[in-house]
Structure formats: structure tokens, C-alpha cells
Design a protein around this motif. Sequence first.
Motif, mmCIF file in Angstrom:
data_model
loop_
_atom_site.group_PDB
_atom_site.id
_atom_site.type_symbol
_atom_site.label_atom_id
_atom_site.label_comp_id
_atom_site.label_asym_id
_atom_site.label_seq_id
_atom_site.Cartn_x
_atom_site.Cartn_y
_atom_site.Cartn_z
ATOM 1 N N TRP A 3 0.789 -1.160 -0.059
ATOM 2 C CA TRP A 3 -0.116 -0.044 -0.103
ATOM 3 C C TRP A 3 0.788 1.246 -0.058
ATOM 4 O O TRP A 3 1.902 1.486 0.829
ATOM 5 C CB TRP A 3 -0.657 -0.070 1.330
ATOM 6 N N ILE A 4 0.611 2.385 -0.749
ATOM 7 C CA ILE A 4 1.192 3.503 -0.848
ATOM 8 C C ILE A 4 -0.024 4.476 -0.406
ATOM 9 O O ILE A 4 -0.988 4.484 -0.607
ATOM 10 C CB ILE A 4 1.700 3.813 -2.135
ATOM 11 N N ALA A 158 -3.046 -0.948 4.758
ATOM 12 C CA ALA A 158 -3.455 0.375 4.405
ATOM 13 C C ALA A 158 -3.198 1.139 5.661
ATOM 14 O O ALA A 158 -2.697 2.382 5.378
ATOM 15 C CB ALA A 158 -4.876 0.375 3.736
ATOM 16 N N SER A 159 -3.714 0.760 6.791
ATOM 17 C CA SER A 159 -3.454 1.737 7.900
ATOM 18 C C SER A 159 -2.095 2.138 8.238
ATOM 19 O O SER A 159 -1.636 3.111 8.709
ATOM 20 C CB SER A 159 -4.343 0.990 9.247
ATOM 21 N N ASP A 234 -3.998 -2.584 15.554
ATOM 22 C CA ASP A 234 -3.846 -3.906 15.306
ATOM 23 C C ASP A 234 -4.196 -3.919 13.378
ATOM 24 O O ASP A 234 -3.698 -4.867 12.751
ATOM 25 C CB ASP A 234 -5.266 -4.938 15.560
ATOM 26 N N ARG A 235 -5.086 -2.936 13.031
ATOM 27 C CA ARG A 235 -5.114 -2.757 11.294
ATOM 28 C C ARG A 235 -3.877 -2.388 11.089
ATOM 29 O O ARG A 235 -3.559 -2.564 9.756
ATOM 30 C CB ARG A 235 -6.250 -1.762 11.249
ATOM 31 N N ALA A 236 -3.081 -1.602 11.608
ATOM 32 C CA ALA A 236 -1.800 -1.053 11.133
ATOM 33 C C ALA A 236 -0.863 -2.131 10.934
ATOM 34 O O ALA A 236 0.007 -2.175 10.049
ATOM 35 C CB ALA A 236 -1.358 0.135 11.867
ATOM 36 N N TYR A 237 -0.848 -3.084 11.848
ATOM 37 C CA TYR A 237 0.022 -4.184 12.021
ATOM 38 C C TYR A 237 -0.359 -5.645 11.248
ATOM 39 O O TYR A 237 0.316 -6.533 11.332
ATOM 40 C CB TYR A 237 0.440 -4.692 13.382
ATOM 41 N N GLY A 238 -1.673 -5.455 10.666
ATOM 42 C CA GLY A 238 -2.293 -6.649 9.989
ATOM 43 C C GLY A 238 -2.756 -7.697 10.636
ATOM 44 O O GLY A 238 -3.081 -8.575 10.429
ATOM 45 N N HIS A 239 -3.080 -7.388 11.887
ATOM 46 C CA HIS A 239 -3.902 -8.442 12.842
ATOM 47 C C HIS A 239 -5.290 -8.224 12.792
ATOM 48 O O HIS A 239 -5.971 -9.124 13.345
ATOM 49 C CB HIS A 239 -3.308 -7.955 14.391
ATOM 50 N N GLU A 240 -5.867 -7.175 12.024
ATOM 51 C CA GLU A 240 -7.395 -7.222 11.951
ATOM 52 C C GLU A 240 -7.541 -6.627 10.553
ATOM 53 O O GLU A 240 -6.817 -5.640 10.164
ATOM 54 C CB GLU A 240 -7.676 -6.087 12.866
ATOM 55 N N SER A 241 -8.557 -7.326 9.986
ATOM 56 C CA SER A 241 -8.761 -7.051 8.590
ATOM 57 C C SER A 241 -9.347 -5.818 8.216
ATOM 58 O O SER A 241 -10.107 -5.260 9.292
ATOM 59 C CB SER A 241 -9.530 -8.267 7.827
#
Length: 515
Positions: A3-4, A158-159, A234-241
Amino acid sequence: MLWIALHLPQLPLDTALRCRLSHPSDAAEAAVLASVAAPACLQEQPVVICERKLVGWCNQRAEEAGIQPGMSETSARALTAELQAFPRDREQEAQALHEAALWSLHFTPHVVLCSSGLLMEVAASLRLFNGTQNIASALLSGLMELGLHARLASAPTASGAWLRAQSDQSTRVFLASDQADAALDELPLQVLESARSHLETLNGIGCRTIGQLRRLPRAGLTRRFGKEMLREIDRAYGHESEAHQWFEAPIVFDARLELPARVESTEALLFAARRLLLQLGGWLAARHAAVASITLLLHHESTRQRDHRSTPLTIVLGMPSRDIDHLTLLLRERLAQLDLIAPVIEIALKANQIAEQAAPNNELFPTSASDAESTGRLIERLQSRLGNEAVRQLSMFADHRPEKSTTTTAIHGRQNTHRNNRQDALIPHGAGARPTWLLQKPLALITRQHKPFYQSPLTLLTGPERIESGWWDDGLAARDYFIAQNDKHLLLWIFRLRTMNDVTGSGWFLHGFFA
């Protein structure tokens, strides 16, 4: 995934300035646009954007005068008498984001609009654009032409990319996948929207970065600050969709641009039209299409003598294209010949006709398609400079007489080609071979030993091909054509008159040469 994130930290300031002055890319354009900027010295003055009587954004000149965001407008004016204060215009900001999104569609169809920027998923586009650095350079270059300044960062989520783009501490734009977590840990807590209201409390316990916040007990953070802060992490680290709403390009392209002042120079109009062409390029890429005809509408200022509404400037391409530089060149040629009937205050660009077109094939060796494209672009540029009627092509005509079987016609895009194809169908398929070089006037030949002579006695190879035509226009031609060869193995196209009325000589004529 890759993601950019494009964060526009000065979006309100950029939108206000670009509506009042232009952002030329070189000194020559800056000189041309000096008459367009209003006021011309705005770049050298302190400028602030105010919302609810408070300063929200300020340029470098304003910061040098001591003005800071959060200060009241009255206090800011007390610091400098040259201050230019403008109200925030959210409608213009939304329009600027829409333009940036259209430009971003040139690189990927997966674009997400944010409150102050864009998110793009570009993993599938890396090979097409030869890497991330090329994408980043082209993205920022296009945004600069749109008058916007962006901060760019990337991450597998993305986050995560959006958090990195909001921080000016992110020195590396692109990171390896195993370095993303460490880069996010170093970000300050200010980038977390859910943590901004608790910064004083978190700083009091020595927690200033996301990494330090992650090491605290999750249960305690939830009781003290709620669940949203942890969900954002969690969204930023990919632990939550994450779920995204993709930006959709409009069905038709009709973009407008209000000029900052009355424009009386066509060169300045070209620079303004370039912004619209950038949006057109992204729109065409998203639709997998190319444009065959565009119209640039110049809306004029009304005068007392006459109400000048608009001047349409239509360009019809010989071959559909979505090359922005090529379209800019065609517009430059047309605008150079245009005399403005009145000052222009607004321009609009419409895509009149589009055609489906796959992405360009970057072949190693040139093909017939690439050669045809080069020829078509040359024709389009000549038409833009000289006019459509001045550039002509050789077309077949339904007449058996060789000297009248071709004609010159103006080139009017693909429709003219289709008409020529219909005319070609009228040519009899049983006609014999034709030479590549046809003499403008047949050359009379002498005979020696009862044979036509040209440098040597000629040997007839094929024929006769009888042509008897032209009785309807008093140009009757009654001839027998032959392909002949001389001693030097030169192939000639000769004919013999079937009637010798009012003709002296042998009756043999040379009409053309074969290559």
C-alpha cells in the motif's frame, strides 16, 4: 500486498493557493503565467487558512513571522501587516482530492479516498512501472502539476502506510516486509487518531511511540482508553482485516477548471489545460480506453458589446491515444494558432469519443502497430499546426484509367479511413499488376524492328490488359497495357493505343516503372 499512502498535510493551503496562483514547472512557464497569478506576489507573502477565526494552516512566510496553527486570526494579523488570510473551502478540498484520485488511477484501479489524502494498493503495478521508485516519482510529479504537495509512505497494510505518511519522521518511503513492524514502532502517538485525546496521559507515563504503547497490557489499555485505540493499532500491523470503499471514476469525463484571473495568453491556457489532461489520463487508464476525440471549451468573460460564452477547440485523433504528453502537444499546436475573442475565465475538457484499448505493449523490436502509431501521431501534429484540409492522403478512386484511379483527400480520422476502404472495394479485383512509379504524362516511344524501344528493344512479358473507359467525361481511353523488359532488366509498364486518331508516332507509350 503493498500500500502507498499519499498524505496532503497542507491540503487547505494548497487548494487556496492554486485557485489564486499557478505552479509552473519551469522558469519559462513562470514568466508566461506571471499575468495569470492574482496577486502575483502572493507566494512571497505570509498566507494562512482560517477556520472559525483560528489559524489552521500557514505557509513558510507566515511561520517566519511567528504565526502558528491554533492562533487567533486577530493575533496573526497583529504580527504582520502583509498577512493574507483565506477561509477554509471544504468543497475545493474535495475537488482537489477528486483530481488527485483521477491521476492516481493511472497507476492502479485500487484507490481509496481519505479525509486528507489517498490510499493505493500497487502490488500488481510494480512490474508495469518498473518498481516502486518509478511509481513514487511519477505520483509526486503529477500531484505537483495539480498544485498539491504530498507526503508519501508505504507499508503492507493500508492503515500502516497511512500512519507512516502522517509522520515526518519516516525517512524511508519503501521498506522490506520484515522491516514494517519496526518502522511502525518508531512512529509518535500523534499519528493515531484515537490516541490524540489521551496524549497528555500517555506522555505522563512515558509512552510516546506506538512501540511503547504496544508493550503495555492490552486489558489495561482497553479499560482506560477503550477498544478503538487497540483496533487501530491491530489494523496497522495486519492483525485485523480492513474493508475499503474503492474510488470509482465517473462514467463520462467532463472536467472544469476555474482560472485564477482573466487569461489573455494561449500559453497560459495550455498550462491550465495540462491539469485537466492529467485527470483524463487516469480516467482513461481506469476504463482501459483511449480517447479518439476531445474538446477544450474556453469560457470567455462577458463584455458590454457582446456576450462571449465559449470557444470550442476540438481535436480528432487519427488513432485513439491516452498519452498525456501527445495530447498536450496537439493542444499546444492548436492554441498557438488561436486568437482569443475575449479573456478566458474558465476552461473545460470533455472526452467526446473513446475506444477500448489494452495497455501498451513495450516490445523489444518495433512492430507494424508501433510504426502505424508513429505515423498517426505525425499526421495529428501536422493537422494541429497546418489545419485538417492542408494534410492530405492518397486514396483510391473507382476509375479504370490509371491516371484517374487515385485522388488526394483530407484526413479526417478513422471515418475517412472507413470511407476509403469502401472505395477500395469498388476497384476490380481482376486488375493486373500496377507499377509503383506512374509517370505524370505518358512518354511516347519509338519502335525498332517492330518493337517498342526504351534504351533497348523491349520484350513483352505479360499482356495485353485492355482498358477502355472514360466515355462519360470526354476522356476516352482505349489502350492495351503490357509489362515489358529491356536489356538492363528494367520492368516497364507500357501501352499501345487501340485507335490512332489525331496521334502521330508508333502508338506505343511508357506509363510507369516497376520497383
